[in-house]
Design a protein around this motif. Structure first.
Motif, short mmCIF file in Angstrom:
data_model
loop_
_atom_site.label_atom_id
_atom_site.label_comp_id
_atom_site.label_asym_id
_atom_site.label_seq_id
_atom_site.Cartn_x
_atom_site.Cartn_y
_atom_site.Cartn_z
N ALA A 74 73.06 60.16 44.77
CA ALA A 74 73.61 58.82 44.54
C ALA A 74 72.60 57.76 44.97
O ALA A 74 72.40 56.76 44.25
N ASP A 75 71.95 57.95 46.11
CA ASP A 75 70.95 57.00 46.58
C ASP A 75 69.81 56.85 45.58
O ASP A 75 69.35 55.74 45.31
N LYS A 76 69.37 57.96 45.03
CA LYS A 76 68.28 57.90 44.05
C LYS A 76 68.72 57.24 42.75
O LYS A 76 67.96 56.49 42.15
N LEU A 77 69.94 57.51 42.32
CA LEU A 77 70.44 56.89 41.09
C LEU A 77 70.55 55.37 41.24
O LEU A 77 70.39 54.64 40.26
N LEU A 78 70.81 54.90 42.44
CA LEU A 78 70.95 53.47 42.69
C LEU A 78 69.62 52.80 43.07
O LEU A 78 69.54 51.59 43.11
N ASP A 79 68.60 53.58 43.34
CA ASP A 79 67.30 53.06 43.74
C ASP A 79 66.61 52.41 42.53
O ASP A 79 66.40 53.07 41.51
N PRO A 80 66.24 51.13 42.62
CA PRO A 80 65.58 50.48 41.48
C PRO A 80 64.20 51.05 41.17
O PRO A 80 63.65 50.78 40.11
N ASN A 81 63.64 51.87 42.07
CA ASN A 81 62.35 52.49 41.82
C ASN A 81 62.47 53.86 41.14
O ASN A 81 61.48 54.55 40.98
N CYS A 82 63.69 54.24 40.79
CA CYS A 82 63.92 55.52 40.13
C CYS A 82 64.54 55.29 38.75
O CYS A 82 65.26 54.32 38.54
#
Length: 84
Positions: free
Chosen positions: A25-33
């Motif tokens: 979830a953190d990666k899906l919400l990360d604008p760098n991913c």
């Protein structure tokens, strides 16, 4: 809404523990991913997440996963090729 996201169990994620769900979830919400998903009959069957941080002039694929019931069907290869 209080601007919080919650994870919910689905057929695809039910076997994951809460730490794995939170990491994804953190990666899906990360604008760098960026992420791509593979769907069948409207259901997520696989996904790939790519970090947009360049290392040696390349992006980094940080996650790739295919629902165990759909492995060996070409979904992982297709997601890998999209990530290239």
């Amino acid at each position: 809404m209080d601007d919080k996201f919650v994870t919910v169990n689905t057929e695809f994620t039910i076997e994951w523990d809460s730490k794995i769900k939170q990491r994804i979830a953190d990666k899906l919400l990360d604008p760098n991913c960026i992420s791509f998903g593979a769907f069948d009959e409207g259901r997520l069957r696989g996904f790939v997440i790519i970090e947009n941080r360049l290392r040696n002039e390349r992006c980094v694929m940080t996650e790739i996963n295919v629902d165990s019931r759909f492995r060996r069907s070409g979904i992982g290869s297709a997601l890998f090729n999209i990530a290239k």
